[in-house]
Design a protein around this motif. Sequence first.
Motif, PDB file in Angstrom:
ATOM      1  N   GLY A   1       0.808  -1.205   0.000  1.00  0.00           N
ATOM      2  CA  GLY A   1       0.000   0.000   0.000  1.00  0.00           C
ATOM      3  C   GLY A   1       0.845   1.260   0.000  1.00  0.00           C
ATOM      4  O   GLY A   1       0.373   2.344  -0.353  1.00  0.00           O
ATOM      5  N   GLN A   2       2.106   1.127   0.410  1.00  0.00           N
ATOM      6  CA  GLN A   2       3.001   2.287   0.541  1.00  0.00           C
ATOM      7  C   GLN A   2       3.243   2.948  -0.803  1.00  0.00           C
ATOM      8  O   GLN A   2       3.418   2.282  -1.826  1.00  0.00           O
ATOM      9  N   ARG A   3       3.249   4.280  -0.794  1.00  0.00           N
ATOM     10  CA  ARG A   3       3.450   5.060  -2.014  1.00  0.00           C
ATOM     11  C   ARG A   3       4.772   4.724  -2.692  1.00  0.00           C
ATOM     12  O   ARG A   3       5.756   4.392  -2.039  1.00  0.00           O
ATOM     13  N   GLY A   4       4.789   4.812  -4.005  1.00  0.00           N
ATOM     14  CA  GLY A   4       6.026   4.630  -4.756  1.00  0.00           C
ATOM     15  C   GLY A   4       5.810   3.853  -6.035  1.00  0.00           C
ATOM     16  O   GLY A   4       4.964   2.960  -6.111  1.00  0.00           O
ATOM     17  N   SER A   5       6.577   4.210  -7.074  1.00  0.00           N
ATOM     18  CA  SER A   5       6.458   3.523  -8.358  1.00  0.00           C
ATOM     19  C   SER A   5       6.792   2.048  -8.247  1.00  0.00           C
ATOM     20  O   SER A   5       6.262   1.221  -8.994  1.00  0.00           O
ATOM     21  N   GLY A   6       7.682   1.701  -7.321  1.00  0.00           N
ATOM     22  CA  GLY A   6       8.043   0.310  -7.115  1.00  0.00           C
ATOM     23  C   GLY A   6       7.358  -0.306  -5.921  1.00  0.00           C
ATOM     24  O   GLY A   6       7.684  -1.444  -5.542  1.00  0.00           O
ATOM     25  N   MET A   7       6.423   0.406  -5.341  1.00  0.00           N
ATOM     26  CA  MET A   7       5.710  -0.110  -4.163  1.00  0.00           C
ATOM     27  C   MET A   7       4.247  -0.368  -4.531  1.00  0.00           C
ATOM     28  O   MET A   7       3.944  -1.339  -5.194  1.00  0.00           O
ATOM     29  N   ASN A   8       3.327   0.523  -4.112  1.00  0.00           N
ATOM     30  CA  ASN A   8       1.913   0.238  -4.370  1.00  0.00           C
ATOM     31  C   ASN A   8       1.577   0.234  -5.866  1.00  0.00           C
ATOM     32  O   ASN A   8       0.739  -0.556  -6.326  1.00  0.00           O
TER      33      ASN A   8
ATOM     34  N   ILE B   1       6.545   9.988 -12.600  1.00  0.00           N
ATOM     35  CA  ILE B   1       5.113   9.744 -12.808  1.00  0.00           C
ATOM     36  C   ILE B   1       4.614   8.676 -11.857  1.00  0.00           C
ATOM     37  O   ILE B   1       3.561   8.811 -11.214  1.00  0.00           O
ATOM     38  N   GLY B   2       5.373   7.582 -11.755  1.00  0.00           N
ATOM     39  CA  GLY B   2       4.964   6.479 -10.892  1.00  0.00           C
ATOM     40  C   GLY B   2       4.928   6.857  -9.428  1.00  0.00           C
ATOM     41  O   GLY B   2       4.014   6.455  -8.692  1.00  0.00           O
ATOM     42  N   ASP B   3       5.917   7.627  -8.980  1.00  0.00           N
ATOM     43  CA  ASP B   3       5.933   8.037  -7.576  1.00  0.00           C
ATOM     44  C   ASP B   3       4.745   8.942  -7.247  1.00  0.00           C
ATOM     45  O   ASP B   3       4.156   8.839  -6.159  1.00  0.00           O
TER      46      ASP B   3
END
Length: 423
Positions: free
Chosen positions: A188-195, A385-387
């Motif tokens: 659930g944590q924000r980030g292009s490589g996370m949520n 963009i992803g972040d």
Amino acid sequence: MDIKTLGLTTALCTIAAPLFAQDACVGSLDTLNVIAQGMPAVTALDAHLAEFNDKWDTEVKITLLGENERRAKSRLDASTGAGSYQVIYIDEANLAEYVEAGWVYPLGDVVPDTYDLGDFRTDLSNVATVDGVQYFAPFVGGGDVMMYRKDLFEAAGLSAPETLDDMVAAIKTLSAADNGAYGWSARGQRGSGMNVWRWTPFFRAMGGEWMDGDSPAFNSDAAVAATELYTDLMTYAPPGVATFNWSDSVEAFRGGQVAILIESDVFGPWMEDPEKSSIVGKVGYAPPPAPLPSAGWSHGWAVSKVGAAEDCSKTIAGDFVGWATSKEMEQNRINAGIASDIGRVSTLQSDGYKALVPQEYIDALLATGPKTSLLIMASPAWPEIGDNLGLALEEVFSGTRDDVQGALDEAAFFAEDSLARLK
């Protein structure tokens, strides 16, 4: 000198070049600075660094950071021209940016052929490649697998889900059962490589596309539907899931708190570690249920053009990348019982690897392969963009914002500006 003699001389020089380079460069670099993330393939090097240090009369200094932190630090080091690091940890999310900016060397230009670059797994090498040129040496990566508690499924009279609808139904059933486990967990944590990474297969399964012509399209009906489903599933997950990273979800699953988890296949062997997992022998492995695709990814090391601008620093950095991702280093990890970071075909096919993981896991990898691809936006602007999209999604997942369409609209508007700055 005739053409034949010239050709022979050139060939001999090419063959001898690595030896001359080593002789000339030994002792020329006091410290080889490496930025990295604490994956097993990285931390396992500690026991062998003296070997490399002795070869080059240098000292390898590896700076370990979390995923978001090492991305930010690598980008800052290259973009500002600081060049503090000769070797940088790179992944599919920032490869396009680094190549477009000219921050990394092509792998074949810096890593000696003796390290057999052709032995890297094709799925990982493909992710490490832009326009037919490979830029980093992968030591970990792959796609997704669905991991599920076979004992809990059996007790509830359920079979492994083959469709997304089946999985949603199973999550709800298992959450309601008196089994001590939540039905599901995710990032659930924000980030292009996370949520964003975990949300993307849902988005693509709903028919979503990143772009419609030149315009961002991840505020479509498909994106809204994917976000609403993802948010709903979080009500069947452990408390705090709205800010979970991959580690939080993986640890919740192997700690016995979760019944179903879709995660990167590299985490499968973690479930079979008797020292850290409470569910050894209780886990089933299968491809993500249809129509969910598998998110292809790859992490590895590249040589920085900014940090290794001098010939000797480039030579030593290239040799480190080859050495650290070599067949020998992977075999050392297998011998140590580490099965989670495998970048080479020869290791994957070895008896040592097969002795560490269940056959069901290997079968799941093979079945998931055809469903695996790079699902994220292939653009140098993607990290930004992803972040930003990840921030919008975290707000929705955490309940601080309930206007899904509005949140996605704002993220898409931001993306238009990011893409415009590339022109």
